[in-house]
Structure formats: structure tokens, C-alpha cells
Motif scaffolding. Structure first.
Motif, short mmCIF file in Angstrom:
data_model
loop_
_atom_site.label_atom_id
_atom_site.label_comp_id
_atom_site.label_asym_id
_atom_site.label_seq_id
_atom_site.Cartn_x
_atom_site.Cartn_y
_atom_site.Cartn_z
N ALA A 3 4.59 3.18 -19.67
CA ALA A 3 3.24 3.22 -20.27
C ALA A 3 2.56 1.85 -20.12
N ILE A 4 3.29 0.79 -20.36
CA ILE A 4 2.73 -0.56 -20.23
C ILE A 4 2.40 -0.85 -18.76
N SER A 5 3.27 -0.43 -17.87
CA SER A 5 3.05 -0.73 -16.44
C SER A 5 1.82 -0.01 -15.88
N ILE A 6 1.43 1.11 -16.49
CA ILE A 6 0.22 1.80 -16.03
C ILE A 6 -0.98 1.45 -16.91
N GLU A 7 -0.80 0.40 -17.73
CA GLU A 7 -1.86 -0.15 -18.58
C GLU A 7 -2.40 0.87 -19.59
N ASN A 8 -1.46 1.60 -20.20
CA ASN A 8 -1.82 2.59 -21.21
C ASN A 8 -0.67 2.64 -22.23
N GLU A 9 -0.49 1.52 -22.94
CA GLU A 9 0.66 1.33 -23.81
C GLU A 9 0.88 2.44 -24.84
N LYS A 10 -0.18 3.10 -25.26
CA LYS A 10 -0.05 4.13 -26.29
C LYS A 10 0.29 5.51 -25.71
N ALA A 11 0.45 5.60 -24.42
CA ALA A 11 0.67 6.89 -23.76
C ALA A 11 2.14 7.23 -23.57
N ILE A 12 2.99 6.77 -24.46
CA ILE A 12 4.44 6.96 -24.31
C ILE A 12 4.79 8.44 -24.20
N ARG A 13 4.25 9.26 -25.08
CA ARG A 13 4.56 10.70 -25.03
C ARG A 13 3.99 11.34 -23.78
N ALA A 14 2.81 10.92 -23.37
CA ALA A 14 2.20 11.45 -22.15
C ALA A 14 3.03 11.07 -20.93
N VAL A 15 3.63 9.89 -20.95
CA VAL A 15 4.52 9.47 -19.86
C VAL A 15 5.72 10.42 -19.82
N ASP A 31 16.70 4.13 -1.14
CA ASP A 31 15.28 4.49 -1.10
C ASP A 31 15.10 5.65 -0.13
N PHE A 32 14.01 6.37 -0.29
CA PHE A 32 13.73 7.52 0.55
C PHE A 32 12.48 7.27 1.38
N SER A 33 12.54 7.70 2.64
CA SER A 33 11.43 7.40 3.55
C SER A 33 10.79 8.64 4.18
N PHE A 34 11.29 9.82 3.87
CA PHE A 34 10.66 11.02 4.43
C PHE A 34 9.31 11.25 3.74
N PRO A 35 8.40 11.96 4.41
CA PRO A 35 7.10 12.20 3.78
C PRO A 35 7.20 13.21 2.64
N TYR A 36 6.59 12.88 1.53
CA TYR A 36 6.54 13.81 0.40
C TYR A 36 5.14 13.78 -0.19
N HIS A 37 4.86 14.82 -0.94
CA HIS A 37 3.53 14.97 -1.54
C HIS A 37 3.72 15.40 -2.99
N PHE A 38 3.13 14.64 -3.91
CA PHE A 38 3.19 15.11 -5.28
C PHE A 38 1.83 15.59 -5.73
N GLU A 39 1.86 16.72 -6.42
CA GLU A 39 0.64 17.36 -6.91
C GLU A 39 0.60 17.19 -8.42
N GLY A 40 -0.47 16.61 -8.91
CA GLY A 40 -0.62 16.42 -10.34
C GLY A 40 -1.93 15.73 -10.65
N THR A 41 -2.13 15.44 -11.91
CA THR A 41 -3.34 14.74 -12.33
C THR A 41 -3.26 13.29 -11.90
N ASP A 42 -4.36 12.58 -11.97
CA ASP A 42 -4.35 11.15 -11.64
C ASP A 42 -3.38 10.41 -12.55
N PHE A 43 -3.35 10.75 -13.83
CA PHE A 43 -2.44 10.11 -14.78
C PHE A 43 -0.99 10.34 -14.35
N GLN A 44 -0.64 11.60 -14.05
CA GLN A 44 0.73 11.91 -13.64
C GLN A 44 1.11 11.14 -12.39
N LYS A 45 0.21 11.07 -11.44
CA LYS A 45 0.50 10.34 -10.20
C LYS A 45 0.74 8.86 -10.46
#
Length: 164
Positions: A100-112, A65-79
Motif C-alpha cells: 500500500a505504501i509503495s503504491i502511495e496509498n497507505e490506507k488501502a491495505i484491505r484493497a491491496v 524471474d519470468f520473461s515470457f509475455p503475460y497480460h493482466f486484466e484488472g483495474t488501474d489500482f489492481q495493476k
């Protein structure tokens, strides 16, 4: 204006470019450079030095696992997708559908899949652990050969630790 710093790490699977500020890492990506252009020095900002050290530990099999501080920039969906990727255990895989299932959007496979492709924090946000529903390796910005190497590396390290 925020100053960005760049550092190269020479991994077993090629040069990895680390970009960050004094506060956080913003990008970890594979580069097609033959050799690193810059390296860890005394004046390297601490957050970049810590990222470098933790990547080195990962490749040596000493870190999961990694513990250094990081920042990701993206849409709420991407995050949400990227946060779900962090939940895939070391040396294990999940499918695009699982994410897709874990983010409660089962049909978003391609978007994932699209969100995975926009992940700028390779290895740390482990999209190399995402495979197709059929169990086959699919899409990886660093190249499928790197994805396969990373998965084998993690499995090998996990086996070595388990046998101690």
C-alpha cells in the motif's frame, strides 16, 4: 475472436493450469485436478511452451524471474498492486501495508489484499510473498500450505545458490 489455449503443468504442489493466447499468458492458477489433463506437445503455442518451461525451471530452483509475455486484466489500482508485487525480491516477503505504501496509498491495505486475491498469474506475480504486518502467513488463493511451500522453496534455492 482470440483463441485461448490451455496447458497443465504438474508441479510439486499440484497441477497448475496455464491459459493464454498465441501472444501472451493470461492465467496461471492452481487446479484441484489429481493429474494433468493435457501436456506440452509439438503443437503447443510457443508462449505456453515457454511459460511451461520457465515454471519447470522455477520449481527446479533454476529460475527466479519470468520473461515470457503475460497480460493482466484488472483495474488501474489492481495493476499498480500487481506491478508492486513484482518488485518484492525472490525469497523475500513484504506486507500488505508495504505494498500500500509503495503504491502511495497507505490506507488501502484491505484493497491491496483484495487485488492480490484477483491476481490471475500465480507465482509470476508473486503474491505468495505477501504476508501480514505481524509476519504471519495470510490469505492465498492456492491455499496457505502452498504459500508456505513456495516461500520455503525460494529460501532454500537462494541458500543453495549463495553457498556455491
Amino acid at each position: 475472436m482470440t483463441i485461448r489455449h490451455k496447458l497443465d503443468y504438474e508441479s510439486p504442489i499440484g497441477v497448475i493450469e496455464i491459459i493464454g493466447t498465441n501472444e501472451a499468458i493470461h492465467s496461471i492458477s492452481f487446479s484441484e485436478k489429481d493429474k494433468k489433463q493435457n501436456f506440452l506437445q509439438a503443437e503447443t503455442p510457443p508462449v505456453l511452451a515457454e511459460c511451461y518451461t520457465q515454471l519447470d525451471e522455477y520449481f527446479k530452483g533454476d529460475r527466479r524471474d519470468f520473461s515470457f509475455p503475460y497480460h493482466f486484466e484488472g483495474t488501474d489500482f489492481q495493476k499498480r498492486v500487481w506491478e508492486a508485487l513484482i518488485e518484492i525480491p525472490y525469497a523475500e516477503t513484504g506486507s500488505y501495508k508495504d505494498i500500500a505504501i509503495s503504491i502511495e496509498n497507505e490506507k488501502a491495505i484491505r484493497a491491496v489484499g483484495s487485488a492480490n486475491g484477483k491476481n490471475k498469474l500465480s507465482i509470476v506475480i508473486p503474491y505468495h510473498r505477501v504476508i501480514g504486518s505481524n509476519g504471519k502467513l495470510t490469505g492465498y488463493a492456492g491455499g496457505l500450505w502452498r504459500k508456505e511451500w513456495l516461500l520455503q522453496h525460494e529460501k532454500s534455492c537462494k541458500r543453495n545458490i549463495s553457498s556455491l
